[in-house]
Structures are given as structure tokens and as C-alpha cells.
Design a protein around this motif. Structure first.
Motif, PDB file in Angstrom:
ATOM      1  N   UNK A 147     -16.456  26.467  -2.369  1.00 28.71           N
ATOM      2  CA  UNK A 147     -17.774  25.880  -2.124  1.00 28.71           C
ATOM      3  C   UNK A 147     -18.360  25.433  -3.469  1.00 28.71           C
ATOM      4  N   UNK A 148     -18.930  24.225  -3.498  1.00 29.24           N
ATOM      5  CA  UNK A 148     -19.507  23.678  -4.726  1.00 29.24           C
ATOM      6  C   UNK A 148     -20.904  23.132  -4.426  1.00 29.24           C
ATOM      7  N   UNK A 149     -21.847  23.533  -5.255  1.00 30.03           N
ATOM      8  CA  UNK A 149     -23.200  22.993  -5.212  1.00 30.03           C
ATOM      9  C   UNK A 149     -23.519  22.491  -6.609  1.00 30.03           C
ATOM     10  N   UNK A 150     -23.816  21.178  -6.733  1.00 28.23           N
ATOM     11  CA  UNK A 150     -24.015  20.623  -8.073  1.00 28.23           C
ATOM     12  C   UNK A 150     -25.049  19.512  -8.049  1.00 28.23           C
ATOM     13  N   UNK A 151     -25.573  19.219  -9.235  1.00 27.58           N
ATOM     14  CA  UNK A 151     -26.488  18.100  -9.443  1.00 27.58           C
ATOM     15  C   UNK A 151     -26.057  17.383 -10.705  1.00 27.58           C
ATOM     16  N   UNK A 152     -26.144  16.072 -10.679  1.00 23.82           N
ATOM     17  CA  UNK A 152     -25.735  15.288 -11.851  1.00 23.82           C
ATOM     18  C   UNK A 152     -26.758  14.182 -12.095  1.00 23.82           C
ATOM     19  N   UNK A 153     -26.860  13.788 -13.349  1.00 23.01           N
ATOM     20  CA  UNK A 153     -27.783  12.720 -13.726  1.00 23.01           C
ATOM     21  C   UNK A 153     -27.098  11.815 -14.730  1.00 23.01           C
ATOM     22  N   UNK A 154     -27.351  10.527 -14.591  1.00 28.05           N
ATOM     23  CA  UNK A 154     -26.811   9.559 -15.550  1.00 28.05           C
ATOM     24  C   UNK A 154     -27.913   8.566 -15.886  1.00 28.05           C
ATOM     25  N   UNK A 155     -27.898   8.114 -17.129  1.00 29.69           N
ATOM     26  CA  UNK A 155     -28.948   7.201 -17.579  1.00 29.69           C
ATOM     27  C   UNK A 155     -28.358   6.227 -18.591  1.00 29.69           C
TER      28      UNK A 155
END
Length: 490
Positions: A147-155
Motif C-alpha cells: 500500500x502506498x500513500x504519497x503526495x508530489x509537487x512539481x514547479x
């Protein structure tokens, strides 16, 4: 070669990547070539109301409310606005959240033994390496969950102002769409007013021709009696008969034109011809034509024309596109970051020991792309130059159209004065013929012929009045009047 081209573009552009594109200013003549004398210095911006016809005002309001072409033009503005918000969003970090679960099964450890050949690169993984698997000692071939729970951001850093120029381009396109909607509005209003007065003139002329036809029938009947009495030859009878038939043919032609014009007007208000009918209550001779043209029209008023504004903003949009194509030669910088949790059991997923994270910055620079960027830049450059030329052409064309409309109004107004004078003379001759007929000095046919001449001159007056109304409509349209926009060039 391509790198050299990039360096040249960069040197030539300098700081222009941070500046708005320049649409050349156009030097305008101080005034139009043709001037018109007017006695009304104050006219309403909604020019169709200057005719003071409530029925016409209601018809224009109905068209602006219902016409599908105008509604589509308004909808195109809303579509263009979505590109502004879309491009604006790229000025902010793009954030994504992900949750996933999977059921997995690995291959047995004996499978890796098949790759123990020293010459096989995969054989470098020893059994001890495999036993160090985080899944436990050795390879567990039993199915397991992840199980994977993640958040990512790119700018993407907008160092070269590329994103901002994309936003500006979208805003210019939106302004161009708004101007195009005004073009549709102005054309729609002009067509409605034109059709309305065409029907008014057709009604008057059909009635006039019916009166001419009755007079011609009487003349034909009287000449027939004279022919049968042997007082005249057949030539006069055939001439009178052809005149009668010619008037009847004109009546049929005008009735057909009226039906077609009514159908056109029904379309302009987006109604079916079967459900639409209109009978103008006013008359053309009630209009004061000299009060419908503004005096001393300044050339700066052409800034009200929506097609000029559309051409200006279109050139501006292509200018921003050119700057974006220059920025494509330069490196792009992207900042990324991520944080999340992973575990083989959902209940223990959010424990700190299961957390993982990453961050970094990426730099991308093209080296060789088979002249793709060079072609894009050259195309954008040529499109901008063509748009600027189109803008200049639109302004020059606008001056020509306004001057032509003013000339047409001026000449048609002078022609109307002459035709009205002829009509008044024919009225006087008719009154004289009527008095002579009552005194027994002329026969009834002479009186009827004078009546026909008077009616024909009245027909000509109505037709010329319609031409003058159409000239006035064209002046308003060519000036871009009635849209509530500044009376100056963009």
C-alpha cells in the motif's frame, strides 16, 4: 549549427523576453476626407435609437437576446477565457496525491540461479544479496500486499517569462474574441435595422404601385373605348396595356422581395418565418435625415471599430507567441518534491518508519532537434509580422469604408433633395390638371397621366429615402458606433 542559432537568438532577444511585444503605432489622418453638415451635435451611442422608433428598438433588443450567431460569439469569449485560467495555473506548483494498493508475487529464488553464469550481468547478484531483501531473508514467493500513500509537487521556474507570455497571449486572444463578438453584434444590429426599413419602404412602394395600377387600368379602359370608337389607332392602346402589365409585374416583384426580407428578419431574431411577422407602423418620410449623422466626425473615432481592435489584439497575441518560441531555445528548470508512506499492511501504513521523501531540481536543455525549434520560431516570427500587416491593412480599409459611406450619404442626400423637388412639381401639375379637368379644359386621361407621374415620383422619393437610410446605417457601422468602447485607437 543549431547551438549557434540559439546563441544568436538569445543575443538578439536580450531583455525582450521580459517586455511586452510592440505593435507599431499607426499614424492617422487628422480627419476624414469627406465632411458632412449636420444639425444634431448630440446622438445616442446606441445609434439605432436615434431613429426614435420604439418598434425598431424592440426588434433590435429581441435580436441581441435571441440571435444564435451572437450567442455563439459570446460563448467564444468564455472559451477563450478558459485558456487564460489554464495558462495562469502553470505559474503555481502542480500538486498530486496518490493512493494505491497492489497484490504481488515474486518469482522463486531458483529462477535467479539460471542467471549465475559469470558472463551474465545479472549473475552479479549473489544469494546473500537476495537474502538482504527488505521482504525478509531469501525471496518470499508467497503473495503479499503493498500500500502506498504519497503526495508530489512539481514547479517549473518561469525564468524566461515563457509562462507569463502564454498567459498574456491568452488574454490577448480573449480580447480579440470579445472584439469579434462586437463585430457580430454590430453586423447583426445593422442588418436588423436595414431589413426593418426595407420592409417599410416596400410597404409604401407596393401601396404606391397598386395606386399606379388602378390609374393605369382606368387609362387602358378609356383608350380601349376610344380605339373601339375609331378615334385612335391601336398603338396607344398597346402602349397603355404594356404600362399596366409592367406595373403589375413590379407589384409581384416587390411582394416577393418583402416576403424574402421578412424571412431574413425572422432569421436575425432566431425565429421561424411561420411564427414571425412585422408591419412597421412608421414611415420613411417622418425621418429627419440631417439629424442622424454626427457633425465633425474625428478620425480617432475609428478606434471604436471592433475589427480594428480584433486585429490589434491578434497581432499582440502573435507577438507573445514569438517570445515563447525564443524561450524554447533556453534551458528549463523544474523543482520537484515528494512525500509518502509505503507498507505491506494498510493498518501500519502511516507509521513514521514507513515514510519516504525526495526533492530535487532538474535542468533540461535541447542539443539537437532537427530544426524543430528553429522552425517554430521562424513561423511565430512570420505570423507576428503578418498580423501586424493585417492590423495596418484593417485600419487603412476602415478609413476607405468610412469615406465611401460619407460620400454615398452626401451624394444620395443631394439626389433626394432633387427627387423631392420633382415630386412637389408633379403634385402641383396634378393639382393643375385636376382643376383643368373640372373646368373641361383637359380630358380625364390627361388627369390620370399626371396622377401616374406624381405617383412615380413619389415612388422614387421612397426608394431614395431608403438608400439614404442605408447610407446612414453604413456610416454608423463603418465607424463602429454603438458598442460602448473607447473612441481612440488601441
Amino acid at each position: 549549427m543549431k547551438i549557434l542559432f540559439s546563441i544568436i537568438i538569445l543575443l538578439l532577444s536580450g531583455c525582450s523576453l521580459y517586455e511586452a511585444p510592440e505593435v507599431p503605432e499607426i499614424e492617422l489622418p487628422p480627419a476624414f476626407k469627406v465632411s458632412i453638415k449636420s444639425v444634431n451635435p448630440s446622438l445616442e451611442d446606441e445609434w439605432w435609437k436615434n431613429f426614435h422608433d420604439k418598434q425598431l428598438n424592440a426588434l433590435v433588443a429581441l435580436a441581441l437576446k435571441n440571435n444564435y450567431s451572437y450567442q455563439i460569439a459570446i460563448k467564444n469569449i468564455e472559451i477563450a477565457q478558459t485558456y487564460v485560467s489554464q495558462n495562469t495555473s502553470y505559474l503555481f506548483p502542480q500538486v498530486n496525491a496518490e493512493f494505491g494498493g497492489s497484490r504481488n508475487k515474486l518469482v522463486p529464488s531458483e529462477f535467479f540461479g539460471a542467471f549465475s553464469n559469470p558472463n551474465n550481468p545479472m549473475s552479479t547478484a549473489s544469494n546473500s544479496d537476495l537474502s538482504a531483501s527488505p521482504l525478509g531473508s531469501g525471496i518470499n514467493t508467497a503473495p503479499f500486499n503493498v500500500a502506498i500513500l504519497s503526495a508530489s509537487a512539481s514547479y517549473e521556474l518561469d525564468i524566461w517569462n515563457q509562462i507569463r507570455h502564454a498567459v498574456n497571449q491568452a488574454e490577448a486572444d480573449t480580447a480579440s474574441s470579445a472584439a469579434n463578438a462586437q463585430v457580430v453584434k454590430l453586423t447583426l444590429v445593422s442588418n436588423v435595422v436595414n431589413a426593418y426599413y426595407q420592409i417599410m419602404a416596400l410597404n409604401a412602394n407596393i401601396l404606391n404601385l397598386e395606386q399606379q395600377y388602378n390609374a393605369a387600368k382606368e387609362i387602358t379602359a378609356l383608350i380601349k373605348v376610344q380605339l373601339e370608337s375609331g378615334l385612335i389607332d391601336a398603338t396607344n392602346f398597346y402602349t397603355a396595356q404594356m404600362q399596366e402589365e409592367g406595373i403589375l409585374s413590379q407589384i409581384k416583384t416587390l411582394k416577393k422581395q418583402k416576403q424574402i426580407t421578412e424571412h431574413t428578419l425572422a432569421y436575425l431574431v432566431s425565429e421561424y418565418p411561420e411564427n414571425f411577422s412585422i408591419e412597421p407602423r412608421a414611415a420613411l418620410d417622418q425621418l429627419r435625415f440631417t439629424q442622424l449623422i454626427p457633425p465633425g466626425i474625428p478620425s480617432s473615432m475609428l478606434g471604436m471599430r471592433p475589427d480594428i481592435q480584433s486585429a490589434f489584439y491578434q497581432a499582440l497575441a502573435y507577438g507573445y507567441a514569438e517570445k515563447q518560441s525564443i524561450a524554447n531555445f533556453l534551458p528549463s528548470f523544474t523543482v520537484t518534491a515528494g512525500y509518502g508512506y509505503a507498507n505491506n499492511t494498510l493498518a501500519q501504513l502511516l507509521q513514521s518508519s514507513n515514510a519516504f521523501w525526495n526533492y530535487g531540481i532538474g535542468v533540461s536543455q535541447f542539443v539537437f532537434d532537427y530544426a524543430i525549434r528553429q522552425s517554430e520560431y521562424e513561423r511565430a516570427k512570420h505570423q507576428y509580422e503578418a498580423a501586424v500587416l493585417s492590423y495596418k491593412d484593417t485600419v487603412v480599409s476602415a478609413f476607405s469604408e468610412v469615406n465611401s459611406a460619407l460620400v454615398s450619404y452626401k451624394e444620395d442626400n443631394e439626389a433626394l433633395i432633387a427627387i423631392e423637388a420633382q415630386y412637389k412639381q408633379s403634385e402641383e401639375l396634378l393639382n393643375l390638371a385636376h382643376a383643368q379637368y373640372q373646368a373641361g379644359l383637359v380630358n380625364y386621361i390627361t388627369y390620370l397621366n399626371n396622377d401616374l407621374i406624381m405617383l412615380q415620383n413619389k415612388y422614387n422619393v421612397t426608394s431614395q429615402q431608403l438608400l439614404l437610410v442605408q447610407d446612414i446605417i453604413q456610416v454608423y457601422k463603418n465607424l463602429g458606433w454603438g458598442l460602448g468602447v473607447p473612441s481612440s485607437m488601441p
